[in-house]
Design a protein around this motif. Structure first.
Motif, PDB file in Angstrom:
ATOM      1  N   HIS A   1      45.077  37.585  57.913  1.00 49.77           N
ATOM      2  CA  HIS A   1      45.186  37.359  56.476  1.00 49.77           C
ATOM      3  C   HIS A   1      43.901  36.735  55.952  1.00 49.77           C
ATOM      4  N   SER A   2      43.455  37.216  54.793  1.00 49.64           N
ATOM      5  CA  SER A   2      42.218  36.712  54.202  1.00 49.64           C
ATOM      6  C   SER A   2      42.472  36.175  52.800  1.00 49.64           C
ATOM      7  N   SER A   3      41.606  35.240  52.384  1.00 48.41           N
ATOM      8  CA  SER A   3      41.710  34.721  51.027  1.00 48.41           C
ATOM      9  C   SER A   3      41.492  35.827  50.007  1.00 48.41           C
ATOM     10  N   GLU A   4      40.516  36.701  50.299  1.00 48.39           N
ATOM     11  CA  GLU A   4      40.253  37.800  49.379  1.00 48.39           C
ATOM     12  C   GLU A   4      39.925  39.068  50.139  1.00 48.39           C
ATOM     13  N   ALA A   5      40.278  40.192  49.550  1.00 51.78           N
ATOM     14  CA  ALA A   5      39.813  41.493  50.021  1.00 51.78           C
ATOM     15  C   ALA A   5      38.612  41.857  49.167  1.00 51.78           C
ATOM     16  N   ARG A   6      37.491  42.148  49.819  1.00 54.82           N
ATOM     17  CA  ARG A   6      36.261  42.497  49.114  1.00 54.82           C
ATOM     18  C   ARG A   6      36.104  44.016  49.155  1.00 54.82           C
ATOM     19  N   VAL A   7      36.269  44.634  48.007  1.00 47.86           N
ATOM     20  CA  VAL A   7      36.260  46.087  47.908  1.00 47.86           C
ATOM     21  C   VAL A   7      34.841  46.531  47.572  1.00 47.86           C
ATOM     22  N   LEU A   8      34.241  47.321  48.462  1.00 45.50           N
ATOM     23  CA  LEU A   8      32.845  47.678  48.265  1.00 45.50           C
ATOM     24  C   LEU A   8      32.503  48.978  48.968  1.00 45.50           C
TER      25      LEU A   8
ATOM     26  N   ILE B   1      41.840  40.097  45.168  1.00 44.28           N
ATOM     27  CA  ILE B   1      40.973  41.264  45.336  1.00 44.28           C
ATOM     28  C   ILE B   1      39.697  41.055  44.519  1.00 44.28           C
ATOM     29  N   ARG B   2      38.557  41.205  45.202  1.00 40.36           N
ATOM     30  CA  ARG B   2      37.259  41.141  44.518  1.00 40.36           C
ATOM     31  C   ARG B   2      36.536  42.462  44.717  1.00 40.36           C
TER      32      ARG B   2
ATOM     33  N   MET C   1      35.636  51.968  33.637  1.00 41.66           N
ATOM     34  CA  MET C   1      36.850  51.564  34.329  1.00 41.66           C
ATOM     35  C   MET C   1      38.018  51.418  33.348  1.00 41.66           C
ATOM     36  N   PRO C   2      39.178  51.977  33.710  1.00 36.60           N
ATOM     37  CA  PRO C   2      40.345  51.917  32.830  1.00 36.60           C
ATOM     38  C   PRO C   2      40.995  50.540  32.842  1.00 36.60           C
ATOM     39  N   THR C   3      41.914  50.331  31.909  1.00 39.73           N
ATOM     40  CA  THR C   3      42.645  49.059  31.834  1.00 39.73           C
ATOM     41  C   THR C   3      43.374  48.763  33.137  1.00 39.73           C
ATOM     42  N   SER C   4      43.875  49.796  33.796  1.00 39.86           N
ATOM     43  CA  SER C   4      44.618  49.588  35.048  1.00 39.86           C
ATOM     44  C   SER C   4      43.733  48.981  36.135  1.00 39.86           C
ATOM     45  N   PHE C   5      42.442  49.279  36.103  1.00 34.85           N
ATOM     46  CA  PHE C   5      41.511  48.675  37.054  1.00 34.85           C
ATOM     47  C   PHE C   5      41.477  47.169  36.853  1.00 34.85           C
ATOM     48  N   TRP C   6      41.310  46.732  35.610  1.00 33.21           N
ATOM     49  CA  TRP C   6      41.203  45.302  35.314  1.00 33.21           C
ATOM     50  C   TRP C   6      42.516  44.567  35.600  1.00 33.21           C
ATOM     51  N   HIS C   7      43.616  45.275  35.507  1.00 26.50           N
ATOM     52  CA  HIS C   7      44.914  44.660  35.786  1.00 26.50           C
ATOM     53  C   HIS C   7      45.089  44.376  37.273  1.00 26.50           C
ATOM     54  N   LEU C   8      44.418  45.136  38.126  1.00 31.07           N
ATOM     55  CA  LEU C   8      44.648  45.048  39.564  1.00 31.07           C
ATOM     56  C   LEU C   8      43.685  44.115  40.289  1.00 31.07           C
ATOM     57  N   VAL C   9      42.575  43.726  39.654  1.00 25.31           N
ATOM     58  CA  VAL C   9      41.566  42.923  40.347  1.00 25.31           C
ATOM     59  C   VAL C   9      41.615  41.476  39.885  1.00 25.31           C
ATOM     60  N   ASP C  10      41.122  40.588  40.732  1.00 25.84           N
ATOM     61  CA  ASP C  10      41.021  39.172  40.401  1.00 25.84           C
ATOM     62  C   ASP C  10      39.591  38.773  40.063  1.00 25.84           C
ATOM     63  N   GLU C  11      38.632  39.479  40.664  1.00 25.58           N
ATOM     64  CA  GLU C  11      37.228  39.174  40.421  1.00 25.58           C
ATOM     65  C   GLU C  11      36.403  40.444  40.539  1.00 25.58           C
ATOM     66  N   VAL C  12      35.379  40.535  39.696  1.00 23.71           N
ATOM     67  CA  VAL C  12      34.389  41.603  39.792  1.00 23.71           C
ATOM     68  C   VAL C  12      33.030  40.932  39.933  1.00 23.71           C
ATOM     69  N   SER C  13      32.352  41.219  41.041  1.00 22.00           N
ATOM     70  CA  SER C  13      31.031  40.659  41.318  1.00 22.00           C
ATOM     71  C   SER C  13      30.002  41.769  41.162  1.00 22.00           C
ATOM     72  N   VAL C  14      29.104  41.607  40.205  1.00 26.94           N
ATOM     73  CA  VAL C  14      28.102  42.633  39.905  1.00 26.94           C
ATOM     74  C   VAL C  14      26.768  42.241  40.540  1.00 26.94           C
ATOM     75  N   SER C  15      26.275  43.069  41.442  1.00 27.60           N
ATOM     76  CA  SER C  15      24.958  42.867  42.049  1.00 27.60           C
ATOM     77  C   SER C  15      23.924  43.544  41.159  1.00 27.60           C
ATOM     78  N   VAL C  16      23.051  42.735  40.569  1.00 32.72           N
ATOM     79  CA  VAL C  16      22.085  43.234  39.597  1.00 32.72           C
ATOM     80  C   VAL C  16      20.719  43.348  40.261  1.00 32.72           C
TER      81      VAL C  16
ATOM     82  N   ARG D   1      40.176  39.346  28.804  1.00 29.49           N
ATOM     83  CA  ARG D   1      41.486  39.822  28.361  1.00 29.49           C
ATOM     84  C   ARG D   1      42.495  39.858  29.500  1.00 29.49           C
ATOM     85  N   HIS D   2      42.005  40.130  30.728  1.00 24.82           N
ATOM     86  CA  HIS D   2      42.914  40.301  31.863  1.00 24.82           C
ATOM     87  C   HIS D   2      42.871  39.132  32.847  1.00 24.82           C
ATOM     88  N   GLY D   3      42.187  38.048  32.486  1.00 26.89           N
ATOM     89  CA  GLY D   3      42.137  36.893  33.377  1.00 26.89           C
ATOM     90  C   GLY D   3      41.387  37.152  34.658  1.00 26.89           C
ATOM     91  N   VAL D   4      40.342  37.972  34.579  1.00 23.41           N
ATOM     92  CA  VAL D   4      39.538  38.341  35.741  1.00 23.41           C
ATOM     93  C   VAL D   4      38.211  37.585  35.690  1.00 23.41           C
TER      94      VAL D   4
END
Length: 327
Positions: free
Chosen positions: A85-92, A118-119, A130-145, A165-168
């Motif tokens: 079990h992990s604190s977060e799943a990092r989707v990349l 989920i990050r 990204m659709p609204t459903s994407f923002w509903h399912l994630v907790d964090e979005v990390s953008v590498s610039v 709006r989605h608490g992300v």
């Protein structure tokens, strides 16, 4: 930009019995209720990318177009979640936003219960789509610039509004430097391979455990590197990972695999955390591998290797914390 509100999703109760246990860093893994506990689990959902960053540690610029099926992800993570079990799943990836079934992938990860949150880690160039459903399912979005390849101001502002709006939580990390990630020629110096593995932050400190195609790997480099160097476009056989199974002795096998002091086969070509530092740049696909032809010894940052050996407890931040070069 919004802060994660924690949506009360499956797996969240894990935080109660994880308190005061070590989740990352050198040393043994934490175990509670029969499950191995970590800060984060990397879930590779797309191997390819829409950028060509030189020395990308995930080798995305030369990987074939590949996306993981949602059903495969749910099967692997649901089986793994019984023992890990992990604190977060990092989707990349690669670039995860290239996945044509991204929403279904996020639903599969959420349903597996393998993590509390989920990050998504992305270069952000496709974030506006990204659709609204994407923002509903994630907790964090990390953008590498990256210099010259960043999303526009309007796109960032729109993403920030959706996140609020989605608490992300939306976080931008600016990378001006990379480290050399691997050597095509590698090294025959067994002692050097061991030194690189022992000081590898990804495998031993950050613990970037990675799930891909039914296997769990200690780090993402071991999931990709051998397939590119030895058999382009295919998986190395046998892989450097542990096959995920739902069996009585899997938890014991998994713990032994993750805590093993032995370098992986990929370590013979990987530079771990001690590759030479250089300014970020894009490189065309035909020329990308040509930049990695030097032997390991020529690509190592020897001073950094010495520092990590003298201070094995050190946790090194990624290169986004280095200031931009003076113009």
């Amino acid at each position: 930009m919004g802060n994660s509100t924690g949506h009360g999703r499956p797996g969240q109760r894990a935080s109660d019995w994880r308190a005061h246990l070590p989740l990352s860093g050198p040393g043994p893994y934490a175990v509670a209720d029969g499950r191995i506990l970590t800060d984060g689990l990397e879930v590779i959902i797309a191997a390819h990318c829409n950028l060509r960053c030189r020395a990308c540690a995930y080798l995305s610029p030369v990987m074939p177009v590949m996306t993981a099926a949602p059903a495969t992800i749910q099967r692997d993570l649901a089986a793994l979640a019984r023992y890990y079990h992990s604190s977060e799943a990092r989707v990349l990836g690669g670039e995860p936003l290239l996945h044509p079934q991204l929403v279904q992938v996020l639903q599969a990860i959420r349903a597996s219960g393998v993590s509390d949150t989920i990050r998504v880690i992305t270069n952000g160039l496709l974030l506006a789509r990204m659709p609204t459903s994407f923002w509903h399912l994630v907790d964090e979005v990390s953008v590498s610039v990256y210099p010259g390849r960043q999303p526009g101001d309007e796109a960032v502002a729109a993403a920030a509004r959706m996140a609020d709006r989605h608490g992300v939580r939306l976080r931008l990390k600016y990378f001006h430097y990379f480290r050399e990630s691997y050597s095509e020629s590698g090294t025959r110096d067994v002692t050097l391979v061991e030194r690189i593995y022992r000081t590898c932050q990804m495998a031993n400190v950050w613990r970037c455990n990675t799930v891909l195609n039914g296997y769990l790997y200690r780090c993402p480099q071991s999931a990709f590197l051998l397939s590119i160097i030895h058999q382009p476009g295919s998986q190395a056989d046998p892989p450097d990972g542990l096959k995920i199974t739902d069996s009585q002795d899997f938890a014991q096998q998994l713990l032994a695999f993750l805590e093993s002091p032995e370098p992986l086969r990929a370590c013979g070509n990987c530079l771990g955390s001690v590759g030479r530092l250089f300014g970020h740049t894009q490189m065309s696909r035909p020329l990308w591998r040509a930049q990695q032809q030097d032997h390991t010894e020529e690509l190592v940052d020897w001073e950094h290797l010495d520092t990590l050996e003298r201070h094995p407890e050190m946790v090194v931040r990624d290169t986004s914390f280095l200031p931009a070069p003076h113009s």
